[in-house]
Design an enzyme around this catalytic site. Structure first.
Site, mmCIF file in Angstrom:
data_model
loop_
_atom_site.group_PDB
_atom_site.id
_atom_site.type_symbol
_atom_site.label_atom_id
_atom_site.label_comp_id
_atom_site.label_asym_id
_atom_site.label_seq_id
_atom_site.Cartn_x
_atom_site.Cartn_y
_atom_site.Cartn_z
ATOM 1 N N LYS A 1 45.616 18.840 -10.757
ATOM 2 C CA LYS A 1 47.018 18.949 -10.313
ATOM 3 C C LYS A 1 47.943 19.319 -11.475
ATOM 4 O O LYS A 1 48.936 20.021 -11.276
ATOM 5 C CB LYS A 1 47.459 17.648 -9.640
ATOM 6 C CG LYS A 1 46.692 17.346 -8.339
ATOM 7 C CD LYS A 1 46.855 18.432 -7.285
ATOM 8 C CE LYS A 1 46.220 18.060 -5.953
ATOM 9 N NZ LYS A 1 46.362 19.090 -4.924
ATOM 10 N N TYR B 1 41.014 14.832 -10.508
ATOM 11 C CA TYR B 1 42.154 15.143 -9.629
ATOM 12 C C TYR B 1 43.416 15.391 -10.461
ATOM 13 O O TYR B 1 44.141 16.376 -10.240
ATOM 14 C CB TYR B 1 42.359 13.973 -8.665
ATOM 15 C CG TYR B 1 43.378 14.209 -7.586
ATOM 16 C CD1 TYR B 1 43.108 15.059 -6.515
ATOM 17 C CD2 TYR B 1 44.614 13.576 -7.629
ATOM 18 C CE1 TYR B 1 44.050 15.260 -5.514
ATOM 19 C CE2 TYR B 1 45.559 13.770 -6.627
ATOM 20 C CZ TYR B 1 45.271 14.620 -5.571
ATOM 21 O OH TYR B 1 46.207 14.823 -4.582
ATOM 22 N N ARG C 1 37.844 24.548 6.069
ATOM 23 C CA ARG C 1 36.395 24.773 6.197
ATOM 24 C C ARG C 1 35.880 24.486 7.594
ATOM 25 O O ARG C 1 34.949 25.122 8.058
ATOM 26 C CB ARG C 1 35.636 23.887 5.196
ATOM 27 C CG ARG C 1 35.793 24.312 3.754
ATOM 28 C CD ARG C 1 35.272 23.252 2.835
ATOM 29 N NE ARG C 1 35.895 21.953 3.137
ATOM 30 C CZ ARG C 1 35.654 20.835 2.480
ATOM 31 N NH1 ARG C 1 34.789 20.825 1.504
ATOM 32 N NH2 ARG C 1 36.271 19.710 2.815
HETATM 33 N N1 LIG Z 1 47.523 12.258 0.785
HETATM 34 C C1 LIG Z 1 48.140 12.065 -0.368
HETATM 35 O O1 LIG Z 1 48.501 10.929 -0.713
HETATM 36 C C2 LIG Z 1 48.444 13.227 -1.266
HETATM 37 C C3 LIG Z 1 49.303 12.988 -2.344
HETATM 38 C C4 LIG Z 1 49.596 14.030 -3.199
HETATM 39 C C5 LIG Z 1 49.060 15.277 -2.978
HETATM 40 N N2 LIG Z 1 48.214 15.472 -1.925
HETATM 41 C C6 LIG Z 1 47.658 16.810 -1.768
HETATM 42 O O2 LIG Z 1 48.046 17.324 -0.533
HETATM 43 C C7 LIG Z 1 47.024 18.220 -0.058
HETATM 44 C C8 LIG Z 1 46.624 17.818 1.361
HETATM 45 O O3 LIG Z 1 46.085 16.516 1.309
HETATM 46 P P1 LIG Z 1 45.984 15.568 2.595
HETATM 47 O O4 LIG Z 1 46.328 14.208 2.159
HETATM 48 O O5 LIG Z 1 46.676 16.189 3.719
HETATM 49 O O6 LIG Z 1 44.399 15.579 2.797
HETATM 50 P P2 LIG Z 1 43.485 15.845 4.081
HETATM 51 O O7 LIG Z 1 44.082 15.248 5.299
HETATM 52 O O8 LIG Z 1 42.121 15.462 3.665
HETATM 53 O O9 LIG Z 1 43.592 17.412 4.210
HETATM 54 C C9 LIG Z 1 43.004 18.249 3.258
HETATM 55 C C10 LIG Z 1 42.605 19.509 3.971
HETATM 56 O O10 LIG Z 1 42.027 20.410 3.034
HETATM 57 C C11 LIG Z 1 40.918 21.028 3.655
HETATM 58 N N3 LIG Z 1 39.976 21.420 2.606
HETATM 59 C C12 LIG Z 1 39.296 20.621 1.755
HETATM 60 N N4 LIG Z 1 38.510 21.357 0.971
HETATM 61 C C13 LIG Z 1 38.686 22.647 1.329
HETATM 62 C C14 LIG Z 1 38.148 23.878 0.899
HETATM 63 N N5 LIG Z 1 37.234 23.946 -0.087
HETATM 64 N N6 LIG Z 1 38.570 25.022 1.501
HETATM 65 C C15 LIG Z 1 39.469 24.982 2.496
HETATM 66 N N7 LIG Z 1 40.009 23.847 2.964
HETATM 67 C C16 LIG Z 1 39.624 22.689 2.374
HETATM 68 C C17 LIG Z 1 40.356 19.988 4.606
HETATM 69 O O11 LIG Z 1 39.748 20.570 5.747
HETATM 70 P P3 LIG Z 1 38.181 20.914 5.773
HETATM 71 O O12 LIG Z 1 37.471 19.688 5.319
HETATM 72 O O13 LIG Z 1 37.934 21.301 7.175
HETATM 73 O O14 LIG Z 1 38.035 22.062 4.838
HETATM 74 C C18 LIG Z 1 41.598 19.263 5.062
HETATM 75 O O15 LIG Z 1 42.102 19.815 6.268
HETATM 76 C C19 LIG Z 1 45.876 18.146 -1.060
HETATM 77 O O16 LIG Z 1 45.987 19.204 -1.978
HETATM 78 C C20 LIG Z 1 46.137 16.831 -1.767
HETATM 79 O O17 LIG Z 1 45.617 16.837 -3.081
HETATM 80 C C21 LIG Z 1 47.905 14.480 -1.061
#
Ligand SMILES: NC(=O)c1ccc[n+]([C@@H]2O[C@H](COP(=O)([O-])OP(=O)(O)OC[C@H]3O[C@@H](n4cnc5c(N)ncnc54)[C@H](OP(=O)(O)O)[C@@H]3O)[C@@H](O)[C@H]2O)c1
Length: 258
Positions: free
Chosen positions: A158, A154, A38
């Site tokens: 998932k 969440y 975004r």
């Molecule tokens: N971190 C963890 O511990 C963890 C564990 C398991 C799974 N995950 C999954 O891994 C994925 C990435 O997570 P992360 O930890 O890397 O989080 P992050 O650093 O917050 O990155 C998430 C990204 O998604 C983008 N985003 C959010 N809403 C969006 C939307 N409506 N449209 C387009 N882009 C969007 C955000 O950018 P903008 O705000 O600019 O859109 C951000 O760059 C997620 O699906 C999360 O559920 C994470």
């Protein structure tokens, strides 16, 4: 056995955390990158990093939870080429107990995490099939297989992503396409840091203490690194992933064993 060189890869959520790490890892494997999210600024920074690896990068601002925006993303990506690697990493993770959770929170989490994944799969799968080769990698979570308190929205999103992944894998198994999910445990990203800060404020603790609790959910007693998740994405996208489809691969230091 197709190499990744010059394949067009689209990574959503590419401006930070796991998505950014996956985009850079795919660039190192030779992919041309479309980066979606975004906010334009983090995307532009990630695109510069990709170019630093000598690969083309095309940032596209897009809210994946909007079908119209994803259609626009499809048009922009189409100018680069056929997207043959799709990594759905955009996601949000607000926490609330089930009793306190507002409908609007559940709706927003499902909109971004599940509908966003669905819209992108719907838009990009068919051209992959027509091209005879493709990879879909959905960033699920260990919460696709288990549950933690205060994560109803969440966890539901998932579980839904993993279910969608499995059905798509069955329907594409003989069409040159694999569809998998990665199920990370806690990864050291801005999302995890923010969740730790919020939880610390709620329970009267500190962010480092909460991060320590997160780390203890892993048998290795640590947070995963974004690059470790990206390495799994590269494996699934590359020739080594040819016969792997319909899986939810845990990258979690042994936290969940199913
Ligand atoms: N971190 C963890 O511990 C963890 C564990 C398991 C799974 N995950 C999954 O891994 C994925 C990435 O997570 P992360 O930890 O890397 O989080 P992050 O650093 O917050 O990155 C998430 C990204 O998604 C983008 N985003 C959010 N809403 C969006 C939307 N409506 N449209 C387009 N882009 C969007 C955000 O950018 P903008 O705000 O600019 O859109 C951000 O760059 C997620 O699906 C999360 O559920 C994470």
């Amino acid at each position: 056995m197709d190499s990744l060189t010059d394949k067009v890869a689209l990574v959503t959520g590419a401006g930070s955390g796991i998505g950014r790490a996956v985009a850079l890892a795919l660039a190192r494997e030779g992919c041309r990158l479309v980066l979606a999210g975004r906010r334009g600024e983090p995307l532009a920074r990630a695109a510069e990093e990709v170019r630093g690896h000598g690969r083309e990068a095309f940032p596209v601002v897009c809210d994946v939870g909007s079908r119209a925006a994803v259609d626009g993303l499809g048009q922009s990506a189409g100018r680069v080429g056929v997207v043959q690697v799709l990594v759905n990493a955009a996601g949000i993770a607000p926490a609330a107990s089930f009793l306190e959770m507002e409908d609007v929170l559940l709706e927003e989490v499902l909109r971004v995490n599940f509908m966003g994944t669905y819209y992108c799969c719907k838009r990009f799968l068919e051209p992959m099939i027509d091209a005879g080769w493709g990879r879909v990698i959905n960033m699920a979570s260990t919460t696709a297989k288990t549950a933690y308190p205060h994560t109803a929205a969440y966890t539901a999103s998932k579980h839904a992503v993993l279910g969608l992944t499995k059905v798509m894998a069955l329907e594409t198994a003989r069409k040159g396409v694999t569809v998998n999910a990665i199920c990370p445990g806690y990864v050291d990203t801005p999302l995890t840091q923010e969740n730790a800060r919020r939880m610390a404020a709620r329970v009267g603790s500190t962010a480092p203490a909460v991060l320590e609790r997160f780390a203890r959910t892993s048998a290795q007693r640590r947070l995963m690194a974004p690059d470790e998740v990206a390495a799994m994405a590269v494996l699934l996208a590359g020739p080594a992933g040819d016969c792997i489809t319909g899986q939810g691969v845990n990258v979690d230091g042994g936290g969940v064993m199913s």
